[in-house]
Design a protein around this motif. Structure first.
Motif, PDB file in Angstrom:
ATOM      1  N   LEU A  89       0.838  -1.202   0.000  1.00 18.26           N
ATOM      2  CA  LEU A  89       0.000   0.000   0.000  1.00 18.26           C
ATOM      3  C   LEU A  89       0.870   1.247   0.000  1.00 18.26           C
ATOM      4  CD1 LEU A  89      -2.906   1.177   0.226  1.00 18.26           C
ATOM      5  CD2 LEU A  89      -2.599   1.133   2.717  1.00 18.26           C
ATOM      6  N   GLN A  90       1.893   1.263   0.822  1.00 13.56           N
ATOM      7  CA  GLN A  90       2.810   2.404   0.875  1.00 13.56           C
ATOM      8  C   GLN A  90       3.408   2.696  -0.500  1.00 13.56           C
ATOM      9  OE1 GLN A  90       6.479   1.474   2.768  1.00 13.56           O
ATOM     10  NE2 GLN A  90       7.314   3.537   2.609  1.00 13.56           N
ATOM     11  N   LYS A  91       3.888   1.662  -1.163  1.00  7.36           N
ATOM     12  CA  LYS A  91       4.525   1.827  -2.464  1.00  7.36           C
ATOM     13  C   LYS A  91       3.562   2.393  -3.499  1.00  7.36           C
ATOM     14  CE  LYS A  91       6.891  -0.851  -6.085  1.00  7.36           C
ATOM     15  NZ  LYS A  91       7.362  -2.215  -6.481  1.00  7.36           N
ATOM     16  N   LEU A  92       2.345   1.853  -3.535  1.00  5.90           N
ATOM     17  CA  LEU A  92       1.373   2.281  -4.538  1.00  5.90           C
ATOM     18  C   LEU A  92       0.850   3.688  -4.264  1.00  5.90           C
ATOM     19  CD1 LEU A  92      -0.502  -1.127  -4.872  1.00  5.90           C
ATOM     20  CD2 LEU A  92       0.962  -0.057  -6.599  1.00  5.90           C
ATOM     21  N   GLN A  95       3.494   6.108  -5.363  1.00 10.83           N
ATOM     22  CA  GLN A  95       3.514   6.253  -6.824  1.00 10.83           C
ATOM     23  C   GLN A  95       2.436   7.209  -7.290  1.00 10.83           C
ATOM     24  OE1 GLN A  95       3.172   2.282  -8.409  1.00 10.83           O
ATOM     25  NE2 GLN A  95       5.282   1.728  -7.934  1.00 10.83           N
ATOM     26  N   GLN A  96       1.250   7.124  -6.696  1.00  6.66           N
ATOM     27  CA  GLN A  96       0.150   7.981  -7.132  1.00  6.66           C
ATOM     28  C   GLN A  96       0.295   9.422  -6.644  1.00  6.66           C
ATOM     29  OE1 GLN A  96      -3.894   6.888  -7.263  1.00  6.66           O
ATOM     30  NE2 GLN A  96      -3.542   4.717  -7.623  1.00  6.66           N
ATOM     31  N   VAL A 102       6.132  12.321   0.641  1.00  7.10           N
ATOM     32  CA  VAL A 102       6.998  11.226   1.075  1.00  7.10           C
ATOM     33  C   VAL A 102       6.151  10.325   1.968  1.00  7.10           C
ATOM     34  CG1 VAL A 102       9.096  10.550   2.290  1.00  7.10           C
ATOM     35  CG2 VAL A 102       9.030  12.720   1.040  1.00  7.10           C
ATOM     36  N   VAL A 103       5.956   9.083   1.554  1.00  4.13           N
ATOM     37  CA  VAL A 103       5.077   8.162   2.263  1.00  4.13           C
ATOM     38  C   VAL A 103       5.908   7.135   3.027  1.00  4.13           C
ATOM     39  CG1 VAL A 103       3.152   6.540   2.072  1.00  4.13           C
ATOM     40  CG2 VAL A 103       3.338   8.456   0.450  1.00  4.13           C
ATOM     41  N   VAL A 341      -7.187   5.925  -0.440  1.00  6.40           N
ATOM     42  CA  VAL A 341      -6.186   6.444   0.504  1.00  6.40           C
ATOM     43  C   VAL A 341      -5.573   7.722  -0.045  1.00  6.40           C
ATOM     44  CG1 VAL A 341      -3.958   5.984   1.593  1.00  6.40           C
ATOM     45  CG2 VAL A 341      -5.691   4.180   1.488  1.00  6.40           C
ATOM     46  N   VAL A 342      -5.243   7.734  -1.328  1.00 11.24           N
ATOM     47  CA  VAL A 342      -4.679   8.915  -1.958  1.00 11.24           C
ATOM     48  C   VAL A 342      -5.631  10.103  -1.828  1.00 11.24           C
ATOM     49  CG1 VAL A 342      -4.042   9.919  -4.196  1.00 11.24           C
ATOM     50  CG2 VAL A 342      -3.185   7.665  -3.559  1.00 11.24           C
TER      51      VAL A 342
END
Length: 348
Positions: A89-92, A95-96, A102-103, A341-342
């Motif tokens: 989830l963090q990675k995706l 990316q978005q 910074v996540v 989430v985004v």
């Protein structure tokens, strides 16, 4: 002379989930349970009682049993589902959101720690931090504990950036709609007599301690969701269920709300009712033989979803005459959830 470039402002995002042992071995499970079950927001007893009771009795007895369950859950390549779904989830989300954000991802208990995740954000020189505990419904023992830990850590920093918290997301479209999508996918495969929304339980006293001016009475007060009970865990669970039922096209008599994972047998203390394991045993006698189960208190599959609801509840249901039991998978890193989430982050 050329005008100096304005420094690029970046927003830090901290995603937090509950926690997981470093491995399914008993010592690692014991270490995790020790940290989890001695948190004063989880077990709100005086420290003089809490530590001897749990470190000296409950955890030593529970750790070997829990380790065996974690062994069933553990992925041989990726490890704990709660961890790798969180990292996915963090990675995706990163990316978005792009370079302006910074996540980071951390766990309230064990690794990767909240402290390590916050250090990542501080090293990135973010201008402010948005903290999203990955618990849809606010509870003092989950979201509240994360908030307290974050503030404890940053209180030691010399420079503290602006920090905001997303305290719950019961009504967030990305949360509700993704569960509806997953539920409809299962409903298309089989005909179900009934739906069970099973939430993680908490002691009744936790609800009453947080009650706004005595509004919460563990009864019909949860029939509506309003300014007086918007932080009541029980009210949030019922509101989540109403929203999911609406999205799934269910009537009130086609679903049940219940609570799982209680420690009542050891603490002799009432937890939120009705209890999921007792409710499901009554289904076949009522003509309910095909049940679709949701765990809407979790956004990633873990021991409480995959094993407790998916396996143990299935076995209990079949023992009393049930025919078909199906757990709806959690949100994990479903594209619709990632987008949700985004959106929550951008709105905050």
């Amino acid at each position: 002379m050329p005008t100096p470039a304005t420094p690029k402002r970046r927003v830090g995002v901290l995603l937090v989930n509950l926690g997981t042992p470093d491995s399914p071995r008993t010592p690692d499970v014991r270490r995790y349970l020790n940290e989890f079950l001695t948190d004063a927001r989880v077990i709100d007893m005086p420290a003089a009682v809490r530590y001897p009771l749990f470190q000296g009795l409950v955890v030593p007895l529970r750790a070997p049993k829990s380790a065996k369950i974690y062994q069933q859950l553990w992925d041989t390549e990726r490890g704990s589902p709660l961890l790798y779904h969180g990292l996915d989830l963090q990675k995706l989300v990163q990316q978005q959101l792009g370079d302006e954000y910074v996540v980071a991802f951390g766990m309230r208990y064990q690794n990767p720690s909240i402290e390590k995740a916050l250090e990542e954000l501080r090293d990135a020189a973010v201008d402010r931090i948005i903290v999203l505990p990955l618990f849809p419904q606010y509870a003092a023992a989950s979201t509240g504990s994360v908030q307290e830990k974050v503030m404890e850590i940053v209180s030691k920093w010399w420079i503290v950036p602006s920090i905001s918290f997303i305290s719950n997301f019961v009504e967030a479209p990305g949360f509700v709609d993704t569960f509806v999508t997953l539920g409809k996918a299962e409903m298309a495969k089989h005909d179900y007599d009934h739906v069970l929304f099973s939430y993680h339980g908490i002691p009744e006293r936790h609800v009453l301690k947080g009650s706004f001016k005595g509004y919460c009475q563990l009864g019909k007060c949860c029939n509506t969701y309003n300014k007086n009970n918007r932080y009541c865990y029980r009210a949030q669970c019922f509101e989540t269920s109403r929203l999911l039922a609406k999205g799934l096209g269910l009537r009130d008599d086609q679903y049940t709300v219940a609570f799982q994972s209680r420690l009542q047998s050891r603490l002799r203390d009432p937890w939120l009712q009705p209890y999921s394991d007792e409710v499901l045993k009554e289904f076949p006698a009522k003509g309910i033989h095909n049940v679709l189960a949701f765990s809407p208190a979790f956004v990633a599959d873990c021991l409480e979803t995959t094993i407790e609801v998916g396996v143990e509840f299935k076995e209990l249901f079949e023992e009393v005459g049930g025919k078909h039991w199906q757990l709806v998978p959690s949100l994990n890193s479903h594209p619709q959830w990632v987008e949700g989430v985004v959106n929550m982050i951008r709105e905050n």
